[in-house]
Scaffold this motif. Sequence first.
Motif, PDB file in Angstrom:
ATOM      1  N   ALA A 148      17.532  63.117  17.982  1.00  0.00           N
ATOM      2  CA  ALA A 148      17.454  64.116  17.183  1.00  0.00           C
ATOM      3  C   ALA A 148      17.564  65.230  18.532  1.00  0.00           C
ATOM      4  O   ALA A 148      17.788  66.354  17.872  1.00  0.00           O
ATOM      5  N   SER A 149      16.752  65.647  19.947  1.00  0.00           N
ATOM      6  CA  SER A 149      16.787  66.591  20.284  1.00  0.00           C
ATOM      7  C   SER A 149      18.676  66.710  20.729  1.00  0.00           C
ATOM      8  O   SER A 149      18.496  67.820  21.131  1.00  0.00           O
ATOM      9  N   PHE A 150      19.698  65.813  20.649  1.00  0.00           N
ATOM     10  CA  PHE A 150      21.357  66.870  21.267  1.00  0.00           C
ATOM     11  C   PHE A 150      21.760  66.523  19.963  1.00  0.00           C
ATOM     12  O   PHE A 150      22.145  65.544  18.854  1.00  0.00           O
ATOM     13  N   LEU A 151      23.367  67.535  19.911  1.00  0.00           N
ATOM     14  CA  LEU A 151      24.130  66.850  19.813  1.00  0.00           C
ATOM     15  C   LEU A 151      25.535  66.360  19.608  1.00  0.00           C
ATOM     16  O   LEU A 151      25.360  65.874  20.697  1.00  0.00           O
ATOM     17  N   LEU A 152      26.330  65.762  18.948  1.00  0.00           N
ATOM     18  CA  LEU A 152      27.388  64.706  18.935  1.00  0.00           C
ATOM     19  C   LEU A 152      28.873  66.154  19.028  1.00  0.00           C
ATOM     20  O   LEU A 152      28.728  66.626  17.799  1.00  0.00           O
ATOM     21  N   ILE A 153      28.836  66.641  19.606  1.00  0.00           N
ATOM     22  CA  ILE A 153      30.043  67.628  19.973  1.00  0.00           C
ATOM     23  C   ILE A 153      30.998  67.346  19.331  1.00  0.00           C
ATOM     24  O   ILE A 153      31.400  68.793  18.560  1.00  0.00           O
ATOM     25  N   PRO A 154      31.315  66.440  19.259  1.00  0.00           N
ATOM     26  CA  PRO A 154      32.497  65.763  17.991  1.00  0.00           C
ATOM     27  C   PRO A 154      32.363  66.158  16.934  1.00  0.00           C
ATOM     28  O   PRO A 154      33.565  67.008  16.499  1.00  0.00           O
ATOM     29  N   THR A 155      31.263  65.833  16.908  1.00  0.00           N
ATOM     30  CA  THR A 155      30.985  65.751  15.273  1.00  0.00           C
ATOM     31  C   THR A 155      30.626  66.971  14.499  1.00  0.00           C
ATOM     32  O   THR A 155      31.011  67.416  13.570  1.00  0.00           O
ATOM     33  N   THR A 156      30.599  68.018  15.332  1.00  0.00           N
ATOM     34  CA  THR A 156      30.044  69.358  15.276  1.00  0.00           C
ATOM     35  C   THR A 156      31.119  70.117  15.283  1.00  0.00           C
ATOM     36  O   THR A 156      30.819  70.804  14.374  1.00  0.00           O
ATOM     37  N   VAL A 157      31.905  69.857  16.120  1.00  0.00           N
ATOM     38  CA  VAL A 157      33.538  70.922  16.218  1.00  0.00           C
ATOM     39  C   VAL A 157      33.688  70.469  14.293  1.00  0.00           C
ATOM     40  O   VAL A 157      34.118  71.141  14.167  1.00  0.00           O
ATOM     41  N   GLY A 158      34.220  69.175  14.834  1.00  0.00           N
ATOM     42  CA  GLY A 158      34.369  68.747  13.461  1.00  0.00           C
ATOM     43  C   GLY A 158      33.996  69.113  12.200  1.00  0.00           C
ATOM     44  O   GLY A 158      34.872  69.788  10.876  1.00  0.00           O
ATOM     45  N   VAL A 159      32.862  69.273  11.905  1.00  0.00           N
ATOM     46  CA  VAL A 159      31.847  69.978  11.081  1.00  0.00           C
ATOM     47  C   VAL A 159      32.732  71.662  10.982  1.00  0.00           C
ATOM     48  O   VAL A 159      33.053  72.304   9.353  1.00  0.00           O
ATOM     49  N   LEU A 160      32.736  72.550  11.825  1.00  0.00           N
ATOM     50  CA  LEU A 160      32.746  74.107  11.638  1.00  0.00           C
ATOM     51  C   LEU A 160      34.094  73.888  11.006  1.00  0.00           C
ATOM     52  O   LEU A 160      34.521  74.950  10.021  1.00  0.00           O
ATOM     53  N   ILE A 161      35.385  72.779  12.009  1.00  0.00           N
ATOM     54  CA  ILE A 161      36.551  73.334  11.377  1.00  0.00           C
ATOM     55  C   ILE A 161      36.673  73.263   9.950  1.00  0.00           C
ATOM     56  O   ILE A 161      37.578  73.520   9.118  1.00  0.00           O
ATOM     57  N   LEU A 162      35.944  71.269   9.321  1.00  0.00           N
ATOM     58  CA  LEU A 162      35.512  71.361   8.032  1.00  0.00           C
ATOM     59  C   LEU A 162      35.449  72.092   7.039  1.00  0.00           C
ATOM     60  O   LEU A 162      36.056  72.693   5.769  1.00  0.00           O
TER      61      LEU A 162
END
Length: 491
Positions: A148-162
């Motif tokens: 839980a302490s790190f982000l899944l970067i591809p998913t994070t970027v995807g959320v911002l775009i969406l």
Amino acid sequence: MFTNNIIMAQKTQWDSSIAFIFAMIGAAVGLGNIWRFSYVLYSNGGGSFFIPYLIAIAIMGVPFLILEYGVGFSFKESFSVVMKKINPKFEIIAWILVLFVFVVTIYYMVILSWDLVYLGSSFTFSWGTNAANYFVHIVGGSSNLDHASFLLIPTTVGVLILWVILWFISHRNVDEGIGKVSKILIPALFVIMGFIIVYALTLPGAGIGVSTLLTPDWTKLWDVNIWLAAFAQIIFSLSMGQAIALTYASYLPENSKLIDNVLIVVASNSLFEICTAFGVFSILGYMSYTHGTPMIQLITEGTGLIFIVFPMIFNIMGPIGRIIAPLLFLAILFAGITSALGFLEPMLNSTQVKLGWSRKKTATVLSIIGCIFSLILTSGISSYLVGIIDSFVNEFGILLLIGIQCIVFAWFYGVDKVLPALNESSTFKVGTIWSFVIKYLLPIVLIVMWAVGIVQLFSTAKEFEIIVDVIIIVMVLVFGVVLTKIKPAND
């Protein structure tokens, strides 16, 4: 100025019934139609499941949507205002519901982000030979709380775009934004899925898959859980009672054929998910036939089917897999965006009217808040968190509030009051039987479903899951009370 904003919000209309119908189909046809229905059909008696499924449509899906259309069209107000006008004490019920639906928007955008990542990966098959490993480490994470302490970067970027896309569409007038987008994406979705389904039915082994899907187990018709599964499928497949239909119907012009529109939306939704189930199981049958994998090992629901099993199948399909894979993930994206727009609209409309803000300002603020919470769900336990929230929000919150709405509209407002609006321009009419279903049958069914769901939800819940559930209910209740207490901008 505040009053003008409110007047403008209430004058908002669809330019035609077509825009409304496509928007409603878009809200109904979502991720669950593509990856959930086939599993529900298979695991609940196969072909025999169509009996409770069709009965659930007849006594729940169609009647309740007619009620929502009738109330929204009659009041032509936001959901919170509708409930307040029925009884000022009911306003808090409205805010709690739209907040729960806003929570759905928040985690729904995370699931869409997973799909967006897979859409990009589908051009190079970068998920490799171990699709499960790719999903866990790159996209969706696992249930290991240490992650839980790190982000899944591809998913994070995807959320911002969406969220930027959702804001870009939703901040516009409903006809210019949701209406135009729905008229483009829904036909495109049906064409893409039509191609995939037709091709899937021609694959070697497709018959094995379809036969596995449809083989009836008549003994299951005596199992009450099968009937509950059918009613649950209809509720969530049609986005019933989530104030989406009521809000969209409030934008309809006079002389709209409300009941006709309900039947078109319900028929489109059901045909889409049934045909998609044939396509899904045809592809699973192909995998079973060509690699000797037992069907039972391939059949799963949700993310496991789309993000793990299907990439495995695309890997062995040859050149056509390079075409089918991007098309499938694109179709899921289209279905998801139109559904997310529907989930956001009740909160957007109610907040705009309550605070007297412009639509653009309201959409901007809600998009920023929603995006922040979505980003929290892109950690290394992303899929675990989404699963917890999805189960709790739907089985506890929304299902209970659908039952409460049914009682409020039927008994405190009175279903007879919406009959003139429903029957005035519609080809099909409703009357005594419909009123009986709304007043007596549906409240009983919904309360029983809620009770069963709550027992199942909390009997297996772990400590961390209960903590997440408590956080959600506390936040929803606090914000619900605050929004209720705020003095309306036009007072």
